[in-house]
Design a protein around this motif. Structure first.
Motif, PDB file in Angstrom:
ATOM      1  N   THR A 101       0.832  -1.200   0.000  1.00  0.00           N
ATOM      2  CA  THR A 101       0.000   0.000   0.000  1.00  0.00           C
ATOM      3  C   THR A 101       0.868   1.253   0.000  1.00  0.00           C
ATOM      4  O   THR A 101       2.020   1.239   0.444  1.00  0.00           O
ATOM      5  CB  THR A 101      -0.932   0.043   1.226  1.00  0.00           C
ATOM      6  N   THR A 156      -1.196   3.702   6.269  1.00  0.00           N
ATOM      7  CA  THR A 156      -1.288   3.020   4.978  1.00  0.00           C
ATOM      8  C   THR A 156      -2.731   2.672   4.638  1.00  0.00           C
ATOM      9  O   THR A 156      -3.017   2.339   3.494  1.00  0.00           O
ATOM     10  CB  THR A 156      -0.434   1.735   4.969  1.00  0.00           C
ATOM     11  N   VAL A 213       2.213   4.780   1.254  1.00  0.00           N
ATOM     12  CA  VAL A 213       2.460   5.301   2.596  1.00  0.00           C
ATOM     13  C   VAL A 213       2.148   6.803   2.618  1.00  0.00           C
ATOM     14  O   VAL A 213       2.560   7.539   1.719  1.00  0.00           O
ATOM     15  CB  VAL A 213       3.920   5.058   3.024  1.00  0.00           C
TER      16      VAL A 213
END
Length: 179
Positions: free
Chosen positions: A24, A43, A26
């Motif tokens: 994912t 995230t 950040v």
């Protein structure tokens, strides 16, 4: 393939392992209350709708940024560039930094009326909190986007497999959005 069911005693560990494999983007979520700055690495962020412009994010209920966000109903979602792993760790608390000390790294647009915005972030969205719902260890925040700040073509920091990596934005028309 190993299978675990939610009711089994070791299911939480397997769930954490499965989620660690989800790469994912950040972000650092920032807030400001009574002149004090707050920020945390996150995230769990997702676009919600283009009409109205909105997103959803999740914050741990113990996050120091949650009370100022719910009090002021304002936050800034700052996407981190690929070379910002140190900044992500700093705001995650992993290096012992708390409160304003977290902002001693990075360049911040510091308007006293808005949550801090990371200069050079591939994208930064100033938002208004619309709704907050507690769920387990976290709060789910539904946010209306007030302004969108885009830097030039760049790359984004990703987290997956318990480590950092990067994603280079495709070259070309940066103004075109998916349908």
């Amino acid at each position: 393939m190993s299978v675990r069911y939610a009711h089994e005693p070791d299911a939480a560990g397997h769930f954490r392992e499965a989620m660690s494999r989800l790469a994912t983007t950040v972000h650092i979520v920032t807030a400001r209350e009574n002149g004090a700055r707050f920020g945390v690495t996150v995230t769990a962020v997702c676009s919600l709708a283009a009409d109205p412009l909105s997103l959803v994010l999740c914050l741990n209920r113990k996050s120091s940024a949650l009370p100022p966000i719910t009090a002021t109903r304002r936050l800034c979602l700052n996407m981190l560039p690929e070379d910002s792993a140190s900044l992500a760790d700093r705001f995650a608390g992993g290096r012992g930094h708390k409160g304003d000390a977290r902002f001693q790294e990075g360049s911040w647009q510091d308007d006293t009326h808005e949550p801090p915005l990371l200069i050079g972030a591939p994208a930064a969205l100033q938002c208004e909190l619309h709704e907050a719902h507690p769920y387990g260890t976290h709060h789910v925040l539904f946010c209306a986007v007030r302004s969108i700040h885009l830097s030039g073509p760049s790359s984004a920091l990703l987290y997956g497999g318990r480590g950092y990596g990067g994603f280079s934005m495709p070259a070309g028309d940066t103004g075109r959005a998916p349908q």
